[in-house]
Every structure is written in structure tokens, then in C-alpha cells.
Scaffold this motif. Structure first.
Motif, PDB file in Angstrom:
ATOM      1  N   THR A 127       0.831  -1.100   0.073  1.00  0.00           N
ATOM      2  CA  THR A 127       0.064   0.045   0.056  1.00  0.00           C
ATOM      3  C   THR A 127       0.873   1.338   0.136  1.00  0.00           C
ATOM      4  OG1 THR A 127      -0.116   0.008   2.480  1.00  0.00           O
ATOM      5  CG2 THR A 127      -1.896  -1.103   1.149  1.00  0.00           C
ATOM      6  N   PHE A 128       0.230   2.186  -0.789  1.00  0.00           N
ATOM      7  CA  PHE A 128       0.930   3.578  -0.621  1.00  0.00           C
ATOM      8  C   PHE A 128      -0.040   4.785  -0.169  1.00  0.00           C
ATOM      9  CE2 PHE A 128       3.176   0.886  -3.898  1.00  0.00           C
ATOM     10  CZ  PHE A 128       4.436   1.094  -3.508  1.00  0.00           C
ATOM     11  N   ASP A 129       0.615   5.872   0.304  1.00  0.00           N
ATOM     12  CA  ASP A 129      -0.047   6.921   0.690  1.00  0.00           C
ATOM     13  C   ASP A 129       0.347   7.952  -0.560  1.00  0.00           C
ATOM     14  OD1 ASP A 129      -1.325   5.998   2.993  1.00  0.00           O
ATOM     15  OD2 ASP A 129       0.526   6.294   4.238  1.00  0.00           O
ATOM     16  N   VAL A 130      -0.963   8.715  -1.142  1.00  0.00           N
ATOM     17  CA  VAL A 130      -0.632   9.652  -1.994  1.00  0.00           C
ATOM     18  C   VAL A 130      -1.614  10.847  -1.629  1.00  0.00           C
ATOM     19  CG1 VAL A 130      -0.035   7.904  -3.966  1.00  0.00           C
ATOM     20  CG2 VAL A 130      -2.468   8.436  -3.559  1.00  0.00           C
ATOM     21  N   ALA A 131      -1.026  11.977  -2.350  1.00  0.00           N
ATOM     22  CA  ALA A 131      -1.714  13.172  -1.903  1.00  0.00           C
ATOM     23  C   ALA A 131      -2.882  13.434  -2.803  1.00  0.00           C
ATOM     24  CB  ALA A 131      -0.751  14.295  -1.947  1.00  0.00           C
ATOM     25  N   SER A 132      -3.044  12.787  -3.895  1.00  0.00           N
ATOM     26  CA  SER A 132      -4.252  13.302  -4.868  1.00  0.00           C
ATOM     27  C   SER A 132      -4.499  11.887  -5.778  1.00  0.00           C
ATOM     28  CB  SER A 132      -3.751  14.419  -5.627  1.00  0.00           C
ATOM     29  OG  SER A 132      -2.734  14.017  -6.683  1.00  0.00           O
ATOM     30  N   ASP A 133      -5.931  12.077  -6.250  1.00  0.00           N
ATOM     31  CA  ASP A 133      -6.228  11.065  -7.126  1.00  0.00           C
ATOM     32  C   ASP A 133      -5.146  10.935  -8.449  1.00  0.00           C
ATOM     33  OD1 ASP A 133      -8.390  10.352  -5.793  1.00  0.00           O
ATOM     34  OD2 ASP A 133      -9.665  11.696  -6.947  1.00  0.00           O
ATOM     35  N   ASP A 134      -4.391  12.266  -8.922  1.00  0.00           N
ATOM     36  CA  ASP A 134      -3.584  12.235  -9.828  1.00  0.00           C
ATOM     37  C   ASP A 134      -2.506  11.466  -9.901  1.00  0.00           C
ATOM     38  OD1 ASP A 134      -5.076  13.936 -11.417  1.00  0.00           O
ATOM     39  OD2 ASP A 134      -4.240  15.698 -11.114  1.00  0.00           O
ATOM     40  N   GLU A 135      -1.815  11.624  -8.542  1.00  0.00           N
ATOM     41  CA  GLU A 135      -0.676  10.760  -7.801  1.00  0.00           C
ATOM     42  C   GLU A 135      -1.046   9.310  -7.886  1.00  0.00           C
ATOM     43  OE1 GLU A 135       1.076  12.124  -4.410  1.00  0.00           O
ATOM     44  OE2 GLU A 135       1.474  14.095  -5.332  1.00  0.00           O
ATOM     45  N   ALA A 136      -2.216   9.062  -7.387  1.00  0.00           N
ATOM     46  CA  ALA A 136      -2.654   7.556  -7.493  1.00  0.00           C
ATOM     47  C   ALA A 136      -2.784   7.057  -8.901  1.00  0.00           C
ATOM     48  CB  ALA A 136      -4.061   7.446  -6.812  1.00  0.00           C
ATOM     49  N   GLN A 137      -3.167   7.934  -9.763  1.00  0.00           N
ATOM     50  CA  GLN A 137      -3.344   7.217 -11.150  1.00  0.00           C
ATOM     51  C   GLN A 137      -2.095   7.166 -11.635  1.00  0.00           C
ATOM     52  OE1 GLN A 137      -5.881   9.959 -13.280  1.00  0.00           O
ATOM     53  NE2 GLN A 137      -7.649   9.288 -12.378  1.00  0.00           N
ATOM     54  N   GLU A 138      -0.902   7.896 -11.517  1.00  0.00           N
ATOM     55  CA  GLU A 138       0.289   8.068 -11.917  1.00  0.00           C
ATOM     56  C   GLU A 138       1.056   6.770 -11.369  1.00  0.00           C
ATOM     57  OE1 GLU A 138       4.533  10.543 -12.334  1.00  0.00           O
ATOM     58  OE2 GLU A 138       2.400  11.639 -12.169  1.00  0.00           O
ATOM     59  N   LEU A 139       0.990   6.539 -10.139  1.00  0.00           N
ATOM     60  CA  LEU A 139       1.433   5.392  -9.384  1.00  0.00           C
ATOM     61  C   LEU A 139       1.024   4.046  -9.936  1.00  0.00           C
ATOM     62  CD1 LEU A 139       3.303   4.079  -7.092  1.00  0.00           C
ATOM     63  CD2 LEU A 139       1.150   4.402  -5.902  1.00  0.00           C
ATOM     64  N   SER A 140      -0.383   4.030 -10.310  1.00  0.00           N
ATOM     65  CA  SER A 140      -0.552   2.615 -10.705  1.00  0.00           C
ATOM     66  C   SER A 140      -0.224   2.410 -12.221  1.00  0.00           C
ATOM     67  CB  SER A 140      -2.158   2.866 -10.980  1.00  0.00           C
ATOM     68  OG  SER A 140      -3.108   1.834 -11.534  1.00  0.00           O
ATOM     69  N   ALA A 141      -0.228   3.566 -13.125  1.00  0.00           N
ATOM     70  CA  ALA A 141       0.441   3.633 -14.361  1.00  0.00           C
ATOM     71  C   ALA A 141       2.062   2.913 -14.364  1.00  0.00           C
ATOM     72  CB  ALA A 141       0.420   4.759 -15.321  1.00  0.00           C
ATOM     73  N   ALA A 142       2.823   3.574 -13.342  1.00  0.00           N
ATOM     74  CA  ALA A 142       4.074   3.093 -13.069  1.00  0.00           C
ATOM     75  C   ALA A 142       4.064   1.723 -12.872  1.00  0.00           C
ATOM     76  CB  ALA A 142       4.633   4.270 -12.231  1.00  0.00           C
ATOM     77  N   TRP A 143       3.123   1.349 -12.117  1.00  0.00           N
ATOM     78  CA  TRP A 143       3.445  -0.080 -11.709  1.00  0.00           C
ATOM     79  C   TRP A 143       2.987  -0.989 -12.553  1.00  0.00           C
ATOM     80  CZ3 TRP A 143       5.258  -2.692  -8.049  1.00  0.00           C
ATOM     81  CH2 TRP A 143       5.063  -4.207  -7.604  1.00  0.00           C
ATOM     82  N   GLN A 144       2.085  -0.725 -13.633  1.00  0.00           N
ATOM     83  CA  GLN A 144       1.767  -1.501 -14.661  1.00  0.00           C
ATOM     84  C   GLN A 144       2.704  -1.550 -15.421  1.00  0.00           C
ATOM     85  OE1 GLN A 144      -0.920  -3.531 -15.092  1.00  0.00           O
ATOM     86  NE2 GLN A 144      -1.522  -2.760 -13.072  1.00  0.00           N
ATOM     87  N   GLU A 145       3.568  -0.532 -15.822  1.00  0.00           N
ATOM     88  CA  GLU A 145       4.818  -0.518 -16.668  1.00  0.00           C
ATOM     89  C   GLU A 145       5.944  -1.364 -15.936  1.00  0.00           C
ATOM     90  OE1 GLU A 145       6.683   2.896 -17.501  1.00  0.00           O
ATOM     91  OE2 GLU A 145       4.917   3.725 -18.495  1.00  0.00           O
ATOM     92  N   ILE A 146       6.136  -1.274 -14.777  1.00  0.00           N
ATOM     93  CA  ILE A 146       7.125  -2.087 -14.013  1.00  0.00           C
ATOM     94  C   ILE A 146       6.721  -3.605 -14.200  1.00  0.00           C
ATOM     95  CG2 ILE A 146       8.033  -2.883 -11.870  1.00  0.00           C
ATOM     96  CD1 ILE A 146       7.588   0.008 -10.952  1.00  0.00           C
ATOM     97  N   ILE A 147       5.491  -4.078 -14.087  1.00  0.00           N
ATOM     98  CA  ILE A 147       5.360  -5.511 -14.154  1.00  0.00           C
ATOM     99  C   ILE A 147       5.170  -6.018 -15.665  1.00  0.00           C
ATOM    100  CG2 ILE A 147       4.167  -5.492 -12.102  1.00  0.00           C
ATOM    101  CD1 ILE A 147       1.563  -5.719 -12.910  1.00  0.00           C
ATOM    102  N   SER A 148       4.784  -4.933 -16.479  1.00  0.00           N
ATOM    103  CA  SER A 148       4.627  -5.475 -17.864  1.00  0.00           C
ATOM    104  C   SER A 148       6.192  -5.572 -18.812  1.00  0.00           C
ATOM    105  CB  SER A 148       3.703  -4.738 -18.662  1.00  0.00           C
ATOM    106  OG  SER A 148       4.381  -3.087 -18.787  1.00  0.00           O
ATOM    107  N   GLY A 149       6.985  -4.742 -18.162  1.00  0.00           N
ATOM    108  CA  GLY A 149       8.296  -4.317 -18.677  1.00  0.00           C
ATOM    109  C   GLY A 149       8.522  -3.311 -19.784  1.00  0.00           C
ATOM    110  N   LYS A 150       7.133  -2.722 -20.004  1.00  0.00           N
ATOM    111  CA  LYS A 150       7.066  -1.630 -20.921  1.00  0.00           C
ATOM    112  C   LYS A 150       7.266  -0.315 -20.520  1.00  0.00           C
ATOM    113  CE  LYS A 150       3.844  -4.157 -23.662  1.00  0.00           C
ATOM    114  NZ  LYS A 150       2.494  -4.108 -24.341  1.00  0.00           N
TER     115      LYS A 150
END
Length: 66
Positions: free
Chosen positions: A2-25
Motif C-alpha cells: 500500500t502507498f499513501d498519495v496526496a491526490s487522485d492524479d498521484e494515485a493514477q500515476e503510481l498505478s500506471a508506473a506499476w503496470q509498466e514495471i510489471i509489464s516491462g514496457k
């Protein structure tokens, strides 16, 4: 995990970054790298948080005599 983020934008960016990490793209980072203004704004936001934390906690983490 779990992560604490300050806004919905940060949550979306974190989610996108995580998807990149696990997909290798790295399409998100490649796209972001093309927009210098966006990168500068992210950096400015991060630096403002650091400055705020330092101002709110003077003398913390200081080693030695300055």
C-alpha cells in the motif's frame, strides 16, 4: 503493498508506473520525457514538498556542526 498519495492524479500515476514495471514496457516514461514542461512541474512539486518538510522540522537529520 500500500502507498499513501496526496491526490487522485498521484494515485493514477503510481498505478500506471506499476503496470509498466510489471509489464516491462516504458511507454509512459517515454511519453513524459518528451514534455519538458510536465517534467519540470513534477520536479517543482516534489521540491516544494521537500522544502515544506525541512521548514516544518528544523534541525532534524542534521549531523555534525555546520
Amino acid at each position: 503493498m500500500t502507498f499513501d498519495v496526496a491526490s487522485d492524479d498521484e494515485a493514477q500515476e503510481l498505478s500506471a508506473a506499476w503496470q509498466e514495471i510489471i509489464s516491462g514496457k516504458s511507454t509512459r516514461l517515454s511519453t513524459a520525457a518528451g514534455d519538458v514542461h510536465e517534467i519540470m512541474e513534477r520536479a517543482r512539486t516534489g521540491l516544494l514538498r521537500i522544502v515544506k518538510a525541512i521548514e516544518e522540522n528544523p534541525g532534524r537529520g542534521k549531523r555534525g556542526v555546520w
